[in-house]
Design a protein around this motif. Structure first.
Motif, mmCIF file in Angstrom:
data_model
loop_
_atom_site.group_PDB
_atom_site.id
_atom_site.type_symbol
_atom_site.label_atom_id
_atom_site.label_comp_id
_atom_site.label_asym_id
_atom_site.label_seq_id
_atom_site.Cartn_x
_atom_site.Cartn_y
_atom_site.Cartn_z
ATOM 1 N N PRO A 90 0.797 -1.237 0.000
ATOM 2 C CA PRO A 90 0.000 0.000 0.000
ATOM 3 C C PRO A 90 0.823 1.279 0.000
ATOM 4 O O PRO A 90 0.290 2.345 -0.344
ATOM 5 C CB PRO A 90 -0.840 -0.129 1.277
ATOM 6 N N HIS A 91 2.100 1.219 0.374
ATOM 7 C CA HIS A 91 2.891 2.446 0.374
ATOM 8 C C HIS A 91 3.402 2.812 -1.016
ATOM 9 O O HIS A 91 3.982 3.886 -1.209
ATOM 10 C CB HIS A 91 4.075 2.330 1.340
ATOM 11 N N VAL A 92 3.164 1.936 -2.004
ATOM 12 C CA VAL A 92 3.607 2.208 -3.372
ATOM 13 C C VAL A 92 2.458 2.827 -4.153
ATOM 14 O O VAL A 92 1.386 2.231 -4.255
ATOM 15 C CB VAL A 92 4.069 0.913 -4.068
ATOM 16 N N PRO A 93 2.639 4.013 -4.739
ATOM 17 C CA PRO A 93 1.574 4.627 -5.541
ATOM 18 C C PRO A 93 1.177 3.718 -6.701
ATOM 19 O O PRO A 93 2.048 3.156 -7.382
ATOM 20 C CB PRO A 93 2.216 5.927 -6.053
ATOM 21 N N SER A 94 -0.113 3.575 -6.928
ATOM 22 C CA SER A 94 -0.591 2.645 -7.953
ATOM 23 C C SER A 94 -0.117 3.048 -9.343
ATOM 24 O O SER A 94 0.023 2.196 -10.229
ATOM 25 C CB SER A 94 -2.121 2.565 -7.925
ATOM 26 N N ARG A 95 0.138 4.335 -9.558
ATOM 27 C CA ARG A 95 0.564 4.797 -10.879
ATOM 28 C C ARG A 95 2.075 4.712 -11.083
ATOM 29 O O ARG A 95 2.560 4.968 -12.182
ATOM 30 C CB ARG A 95 0.095 6.230 -11.103
ATOM 31 N N GLN A 96 2.825 4.385 -10.053
ATOM 32 C CA GLN A 96 4.277 4.319 -10.194
ATOM 33 C C GLN A 96 4.660 3.138 -11.069
ATOM 34 O O GLN A 96 4.231 2.007 -10.835
ATOM 35 C CB GLN A 96 4.950 4.203 -8.828
#
Length: 453
Positions: A90-96
């Protein structure tokens, strides 16, 4: 060297599979999944206790870019793996899309799900021990070793995803090892590790550790002379879980993954190196690392380069520079030419880092080159395909095609090709991976959402 003659004896044989994939790293996992998905009875043989290779057992802390700076180009099963893992972090942006962190434990489960959902079978803790051929370019039998002892397996098609081209090389295929000098000049290895109990706020708001930052603490650490096991300024890091930072740091030279003695010593040295990084960061970056500890070191060494097969086509630097497309390409690649330096060119200060950085070659937005199917087909072998960092390419190009996203894509293509070859054989054709209907393969890959513009 002394020799020993093995006594003649019989061992158990399993010939129930259509396709056997050897090696369960990124390429092997997608190869097994694609083969099983396309109807072949598939066995995946893996020497460790999990799938994923560099991203799991070796603790590489981040994916290389999945995009060409405009869009995802490693699609199909590669993108499935990528998005499944991001959804668990969850700490990773979905758009990254680029340099996305990897939680190795979560990635293990993603790979398990990938392979088993299509019905492929997996044998963990099983080592390839011998490759038996008919003497005319066909691999007849694989001998493996595990807790059951020696066992034999036969299948019409073998997919070599060992990373070192073990199946192809042991079967007699031609290959290159480094630049083929006595020293081989292989890229250095890295023993990745994880530090726990890191102050995330200090890590996120303090100086970036990468050598591209002139204010990185790594330069003060090296200049101090207090930490001799830290050999250079190579230092990549990512938050992989709460208060947990993964490191792809430092180099170990003269390590050849085809020589177990060198790997064994490198693992011993790498574990000591990880402790020294912890101590150095605690001293020179105390706000983030004063209370950190070594939580884990890689069970596998981070290997960048060993054998490269001689295939029906060899990708050249000219192909890379021209962003070349091929009629038989099975995926695209946009990663930069990333050849890590030899010990004499290791960068210890900013000027040396800039000098090394000048040797890298980057694409612009939207640019990529094709990976031809012919690079997966080792000359002289009729029923073996190779996928992963050991495909047929010039040594400098291997610095680009060696990374996990493109290995995932190559694996899917090899698995689909293997299943196609088996299906054709059941219809009466002779298995010859060099004569595969590549147009049909490309149609199948496009249907599976592989990026083939």
């Amino acid at each position: 060297m002394k020799t020993y003659d093995l006594p003649s004896r019989s061992i158990s044989l399993d010939d129930s599979y259509d396709v056997i994939v050897v090696g369960g790293g990124p390429a092997g996992a997608t190869a097994a999944a694609a083969s099983a998905r396309d109807g072949a009875r598939t066995l995946l043989i893996e020497s460790t206790g999990c799938l994923g290779g560099m991203g799991t057992s070796a603790l590489v802390p981040a994916w290389c870019p999945f995009s060409d700076k405009e869009k995802v180009i490693y699609k199909g099963l590669a993108e499935w793996v990528f998005t499944q893992l991001k959804a668990k972090m969850p700490h990773v942006p979905s758009r990254q899309l680029d340099w996305v962190p990897i939680d190795a434990e979560k990635l293990k489960v993603v790979y398990d799900d990938l392979v088993t959902q299509y019905g492929a079978k997996v044998l963990f803790n099983t080592l390839l021990a011998s490759v038996e051929t008919d003497g005319h370019g066909k691999v007849e039998t694989l001998i493996v070793a595990n807790k059951s002892g020696l066992r034999a397996f036969k299948a019409p098609v073998i997919v070599d995803c060992t990373g070192d081209a073990d199946v192809a090389a042991w079967a007699g295929a031609k290959f290159h090892l480094g630049d083929d000098t006595p020293e081989a000049n292989l890229m250095p290895a890295t023993h990745c590790f994880v530090l726990g109990n890191v102050d995330e706020y200090a890590y996120n708001t303090g100086p970036n550790l990468h050598a591209a930052n002139p204010n990185s603490p790594i330069f003060k650490i090296i200049a101090s002379g207090k930490y001799p096991r830290i050999p250079d300024a190579h230092l990549c890091s990512n938050i992989v879980a709460p208060r947990t930072v993964g490191f792809n740091a430092g180099h170990l030279w003269n390590v050849d993954n085809t020589k177990p003695e060198t790997i064994s010593q490198a693992l011993i040295d790498g574990r000591k190196m990880a402790e020294e990084y912890r101590d150095a960061l605690a001293e020179f970056y105390p706000s983030a690392f004063a209370n950190a500890f070594v939580a884990q070191t890689g069970a596998l060494m981070g290997i960048r380069e060993t054998r490269r097969i001689v295939g029906d086509y060899t990708i050249t630097m000219e192909d890379y520079a021209a962003r070349r497309a091929f009629d038989d390409e099975i995926c695209r690649n946009s990663y930069f030419i990333d050849v890590h330096p030899g010990v004499k060119k290791a960068f210890k200060d900013m000027s040396e880092f800039k000098s090394w950085e000048g040797t890298t070659i980057h694409y612009g937005p939207g640019e990529s080159h094709g990976i031809p199917y012919r690079t997966l087909a080792p000359q002289g072998l009729s029923n073996v395909l190779v996928a992963g960092r050991s495909i047929s390419c010039e040594q400098i190009v291997q610095g680009s095609v060696r990374v996990m996203p493109v290995c995932l894509s190559m694996g899917e293509a090899a698995g689909a090709a293997a299943a196609q070859a088996v299906a054709a054989a059941k219809a009466g054709a002779t298995i010859d991976v060099h004569a595969l209907d590549v147009a049909k393969l490309r149609t199948r890959l496009r249907a599976a959402d592989v990026y083939l513009p």
